[in-house]
Design a protein around this motif. Structure first.
Motif, PDB file in Angstrom:
ATOM      1  N   LYS A 126      37.200   5.375 110.781  1.00 10.79           N
ATOM      2  CA  LYS A 126      36.558   4.716 111.915  1.00 10.79           C
ATOM      3  C   LYS A 126      36.836   3.211 111.927  1.00 10.79           C
ATOM      4  O   LYS A 126      36.180   2.458 112.653  1.00 10.79           O
ATOM      5  CB  LYS A 126      35.047   4.962 111.885  1.00 10.79           C
ATOM      6  CG  LYS A 126      34.679   6.441 112.013  1.00 10.79           C
ATOM      7  CD  LYS A 126      33.176   6.650 111.886  1.00 10.79           C
ATOM      8  CE  LYS A 126      32.826   8.128 111.972  1.00 10.79           C
ATOM      9  NZ  LYS A 126      31.368   8.357 111.779  1.00 10.79           N
ATOM     10  N   LEU A 127      37.798   2.797 111.130  1.00  9.64           N
ATOM     11  CA  LEU A 127      38.124   1.377 111.052  1.00  9.64           C
ATOM     12  C   LEU A 127      38.559   0.850 112.413  1.00  9.64           C
ATOM     13  O   LEU A 127      39.445   1.407 113.051  1.00  9.64           O
ATOM     14  CB  LEU A 127      39.241   1.172 110.022  1.00  9.64           C
ATOM     15  CG  LEU A 127      39.657  -0.267 109.719  1.00  9.64           C
ATOM     16  CD1 LEU A 127      38.478  -1.060 109.149  1.00  9.64           C
ATOM     17  CD2 LEU A 127      40.829  -0.277 108.751  1.00  9.64           C
ATOM     18  N   ASP A 128      37.919  -0.224 112.844  1.00  9.99           N
ATOM     19  CA  ASP A 128      38.160  -0.762 114.184  1.00  9.99           C
ATOM     20  C   ASP A 128      39.049  -2.005 114.102  1.00  9.99           C
ATOM     21  O   ASP A 128      38.564  -3.122 113.932  1.00  9.99           O
ATOM     22  CB  ASP A 128      36.821  -1.096 114.847  1.00  9.99           C
ATOM     23  CG  ASP A 128      36.988  -1.534 116.296  1.00  9.99           C
ATOM     24  OD1 ASP A 128      38.049  -1.234 116.882  1.00  9.99           O
ATOM     25  OD2 ASP A 128      36.068  -2.167 116.839  1.00  9.99           O
ATOM     26  N   LEU A 129      40.356  -1.795 114.214  1.00  7.16           N
ATOM     27  CA  LEU A 129      41.325  -2.877 114.255  1.00  7.16           C
ATOM     28  C   LEU A 129      42.215  -2.678 115.472  1.00  7.16           C
ATOM     29  O   LEU A 129      42.370  -1.547 115.956  1.00  7.16           O
ATOM     30  CB  LEU A 129      42.172  -2.898 112.973  1.00  7.16           C
ATOM     31  CG  LEU A 129      41.459  -3.302 111.675  1.00  7.16           C
ATOM     32  CD1 LEU A 129      42.393  -3.135 110.490  1.00  7.16           C
ATOM     33  CD2 LEU A 129      40.942  -4.733 111.752  1.00  7.16           C
ATOM     34  N   PRO A 130      42.824  -3.745 115.978  1.00  7.81           N
ATOM     35  CA  PRO A 130      43.670  -3.600 117.179  1.00  7.81           C
ATOM     36  C   PRO A 130      44.859  -2.671 116.947  1.00  7.81           C
ATOM     37  O   PRO A 130      45.386  -2.567 115.833  1.00  7.81           O
ATOM     38  CB  PRO A 130      44.147  -5.044 117.428  1.00  7.81           C
ATOM     39  CG  PRO A 130      43.158  -5.921 116.741  1.00  7.81           C
ATOM     40  CD  PRO A 130      42.698  -5.150 115.549  1.00  7.81           C
ATOM     41  N   ASN A 131      45.267  -1.994 118.000  1.00 10.47           N
ATOM     42  CA  ASN A 131      46.452  -1.143 117.945  1.00 10.47           C
ATOM     43  C   ASN A 131      47.681  -1.971 117.564  1.00 10.47           C
ATOM     44  O   ASN A 131      47.808  -3.137 117.964  1.00 10.47           O
ATOM     45  CB  ASN A 131      46.694  -0.465 119.295  1.00 10.47           C
ATOM     46  CG  ASN A 131      45.640   0.573 119.619  1.00 10.47           C
ATOM     47  OD1 ASN A 131      44.709   0.793 118.853  1.00 10.47           O
ATOM     48  ND2 ASN A 131      45.779   1.217 120.761  1.00 10.47           N
ATOM     49  N   ASP A 132      48.585  -1.348 116.823  1.00  6.46           N
ATOM     50  CA  ASP A 132      49.884  -1.967 116.496  1.00  6.46           C
ATOM     51  C   ASP A 132      49.735  -3.334 115.854  1.00  6.46           C
ATOM     52  O   ASP A 132      50.518  -4.252 116.128  1.00  6.46           O
ATOM     53  CB  ASP A 132      50.752  -2.078 117.754  1.00  6.46           C
ATOM     54  CG  ASP A 132      50.886  -0.759 118.496  1.00  6.46           C
ATOM     55  OD1 ASP A 132      51.184   0.251 117.839  1.00  6.46           O
ATOM     56  OD2 ASP A 132      50.670  -0.738 119.722  1.00  6.46           O
TER      57      ASP A 132
END
Length: 339
Positions: A126-132
């Motif tokens: 569920k780690l919320d980091l930006p795509n790419d």
């Protein structure tokens, strides 16, 4: 941080490990995650062996570390995140589901005066980091504890840049008959054995998982009889705390559709940390699974990390299609395909 040559990195890493033994840093021992490095810090010889192990984890991808943004998935004591920083990583996200591990990582980074490590308390899936946004992800002896590997692979596919790497190393190779037999015994002890015991290097000191579930149920349903507590604890095998409470609520109403019982050879879940107790993986199956998440990958047998045995390690790795059935450890190097 400028990239150092490997000898300087190892020397610096050793000095940082030695810092943990200094009187002013004794508070580190208060963290439960200190157990990950306790034996290692006993003497210099153990530290050097540990350095061999850690540096061997970056052997295949070390040229993709300098100036890169990386994730240490399941950071534990934080030592591997420290090493990645020393190797020239631009940014390291040290992630762990266990809050104590995150706090120890922050403390270790502070002692080491390393500023480019961000410790995050999160379910890795569920780690919320930006795509790419990420160049590489390491999962070192961690995947066997994840509740949901699919969510981890999905997260990795989302946050990694095209041609970013996912490196997995674990010692729970289901293809090894010895490892299967060993793990079954360990699982049984942690699930059912009520006395302290050390087995295959694993120390079981506190309550078994069965009694942990029993306490959770008693705290939530104090009016249940001892017989009901024991029965419901057995019926909620490998459930997290939230699911235990939900299941028992249903049991009380006569609905046993959520009943789950332990049998020998089933991996238990620690209901306090919501982590599996060394789940077994077939690395060849994992390779096929990763293909569905947009990765091309390679499975390699995990030989000895000791630099004095590097020829033996090369042999084991060269003949991985055969030796993967003999060794307990495996490595997977996966590359996210473009588009």
């Amino acid at each position: 941080m400028e990239m150092m040559d490997i000898a300087k990195v190892e020397s610096r890493f050793l000095s940082l490990l030695e810092l943990l033994n200094q009187p002013e840093n004794q508070y580190i021992k208060e963290f439960q995650s200190y157990r990950f490095v306790k034996k290692i810090l006993a003497n210099k010889s153990m530290m050097l062996k540990y350095i061999d192990l850690k540096t061997s984890d970056i052997r295949y991808v070390k040229k993709f570390i300098k100036g890169k943004t990386l994730i240490d998935a399941g950071c534990g004591s934080g030592s591997f995140s420290i090493l990645l920083s020393l190797l020239g990583a631009k940014k390291v996200f040290a992630v762990d589901y266990v809050a104590d591990s995150v706090e120890m990582t922050r403390a270790f980074a502070n002692i080491a005066n390393i500023k480019n490590i961000t410790a995050i308390h999160s379910d890795i899936g569920k780690l919320d980091l930006p795509n790419d946004s990420i160049d590489g992800i390491f999962s070192i002896e961690a995947i066997s504890h994840y509740q949901n590997c699919n969510s981890f692979f999905s997260m990795a596919s989302k946050v990694l840049k095209d041609n970013g790497f996912l490196f997995i190393r674990d010692g729970n190779n289901k293809l090894s008959r010895y490892i299967r037999k060993r793990n079954y015994r360990i699982w049984d002890v942690f699930e059912n054995y009520r006395d302290p015991i050390t087995l295959f290097g694993y120390e079981k000191k506190g309550a078994c998982y069965l009694d942990m579930r029993k306490k959770i149920i008693k705290d939530e349903f104090p009016d249940l009889s001892e017989e009901a507590l024991e029965k419901f604890a057995k019926y909620t095998f490998a459930y997290c705390k939230e699911r235990i409470i939900m299941a028992v609520s249903s049991f009380i109403k006569g609905d046993f559709s959520l009943k789950s019982e332990y049998t020998y050879g089933k991996c238990p879940l620690n209901p306090e940390t919501d982590c599996y107790m060394e789940y077994l993986f077939d690395p060849i199956y994992l390779k096929r699974k990763l293909r569905h998440f947009g990765f091309r990958s390679k499975v390699i047998s995990r030989g000895p990390a000791n630099r004095n045995l590097r020829l033996l390690r090369y042999f084991w790795e060269l003949f991985s299609p055969v030796t993967i059935f003999l060794l307990g450890g495996f490595q997977i190097i996966a590359i996210k395909t473009s588009g």
